[in-house]
Design a protein around this motif. Structure first.
Motif: not given
Length: 384
Positions: A68-96
């Motif tokens: 869980a801690l490693a997943c959170i660190l990876v997620m924070l690393g991803i979001w720090r390195r990328s500009a905001w972009a809305s998820p695609s429809r399929s990504e949104t459906a998977c998240i929901v």
């Protein structure tokens, strides 16, 4: 009672996998899918907290908390390195769908069906990563997927060892996890094998072309005569959303080809990065089912520089480049495809060397869908 050796294998493999992946993320060697890692961060966090409350001293609790801690660190690393972009429809459906399953899991009174909801959510959470790895295996090229697969296999062996007549449903989670991680690993290995096969053609490319210099810097020249219509070599590189293209690129870093209104092909590190622009090109980019190919628009003589027109893929209205190609037809300033004279647009369309999203006449007036970034339309700059 000693610790089951398979538990230790699972623990070491999982921790090593996260360590390898985090290192690759810091070095920009992987480009993880943000949607999948958001789901995994929340899911492993909830799972670890729930399991720890019931089995606070179990070794598996440590594995889940570390994951869980490693997943959170990876997620924070991803979001720090990328500009905001809305998820695609399929990504949104998977998240929901995945987060909805977690909410139902927490509220279910029947432990079995709550567990099965989480099992069903696992492949859904992996879907965005599968899609991304299928399109570009280099995005997930990391030994971590192999380590996680080994860890899942060890976990399954532990579960089988203590099953003793329990329902198959209780083994569903480790089985699905194993299959999901193995699928990504398979896609990465498949991509590596394809890349190796392409590398076999590098010798043939080296025989037909060479990298030299001209008045601008590096350039690509034909070693042998080439007939009109012949394929020269493929253009390759990772696919990036426009929002992820680094800004203020100059010189050697300016290696991006626009392939859709909001997607670019990044640098490959190979000869295709070095093909210069010309307002009177002898080659052009053709988008085919088996990739993007540079093709000859006319016969090319041995020793002649190979060049293409950057505008044939570009709709970015805020990008311009001062041209020094020295062709008699030089436009002086290179811009998007809509800025070309109508007859020139039709000539490129007839040759089949226009990006697919620009092939129809009305597509040339597409609104600017990408940010104002100082990047080139092609994979070579006017100066080095």
């Amino acid at each position: 009672m000693g610790i089951d050796p398979w538990i230790m294998v699972a623990l070491v493999a999982n921790i090593a996998g996260y360590a390898v992946y985090l290192r690759a993320l810091r070095r920009d060697l992987v480009e993880p899918n943000r949607a999948s890692w958001l789901i995994w961060s929340i899911g492993t966090g909830v799972e670890a907290a729930t399991y720890a409350a019931v089995n606070p001293r179990a070794l598996q609790t440590i594995v889940l908390l570390v994951s869980a801690l490693a997943c959170i660190l990876v997620m924070l690393g991803i979001w720090r390195r990328s500009a905001w972009a809305s998820p695609s429809r399929s990504e949104t459906a998977c998240i929901v769908a995945s987060l909805g399953a977690l909410v139902l899991w927490l509220g279910f009174r029947d432990a079995f069906w709550a567990h099965m909801l989480v099992v069903a959510a696992v492949p859904v959470s992996f879907w965005p990563t599968w899609v991304a790895a299928r399109a570009d295996p280099q995005r997930e090229r990391s030994p971590a997927w192999g380590l996680w697969t080994i860890g899942d296999l060890a976990t399954l062996l532990v579960a089988l060892g203590v099953a003793h007549g329990r329902s198959v449903g209780e083994l569903a989670y480790p089985i699905v996890e194993l299959a999901s991680h193995a699928a990504v690993w398979g896609l990465v290995l498949w991509g590596t094998r394809r890349r190796s096969a392409r590398a076999l053609t590098a010798t043939a490319i080296a025989e037909r072309f060479r990298v030299g210099t001209n008045h601008l810097g590096k350039a690509v020249f034909a070693n042998t005569a080439i007939r009109e219509g012949a394929r020269l070599f493929p253009f390759t590189g990772p696919r990036l959303r426009a929002a992820r293209v680094p800004q203020q690129l100059l010189g050697n870093s300016d290696r991006y080809v626009q392939v859709t209104p909001d997607e670019y092909m990044g640098p490959s590190g190979r000869i295709d990065d070095l093909v210069n622009h010309s307002c009177d090109p002898n080659a052009g980019l053709r988008f085919a089912d088996d990739g993007v190919w540079l093709v000859a628009l006319r016969d090319i003589a041995a020793g002649e520089e190979v060049a293409w027109d950057y505008s044939t893929t570009l709709s970015e209205s805020n990008w311009h480049m001062l041209c020094q190609c020295r062709a008699p037809e030089c436009r002086r300033v290179i811009g998007n495809f809509a800025g070309l004279p109508p007859e020139r647009q039709e000539w490129f369309r007839a040759k089949g060397v226009v990006a697919p999203y620009l092939r129809r006449r009305d597509d040339t007036t597409l609104p600017d869908a990408s940010p104002s970034v100082a990047v080139g339309a092609g994979k070579a700059s006017i100066g080095f």
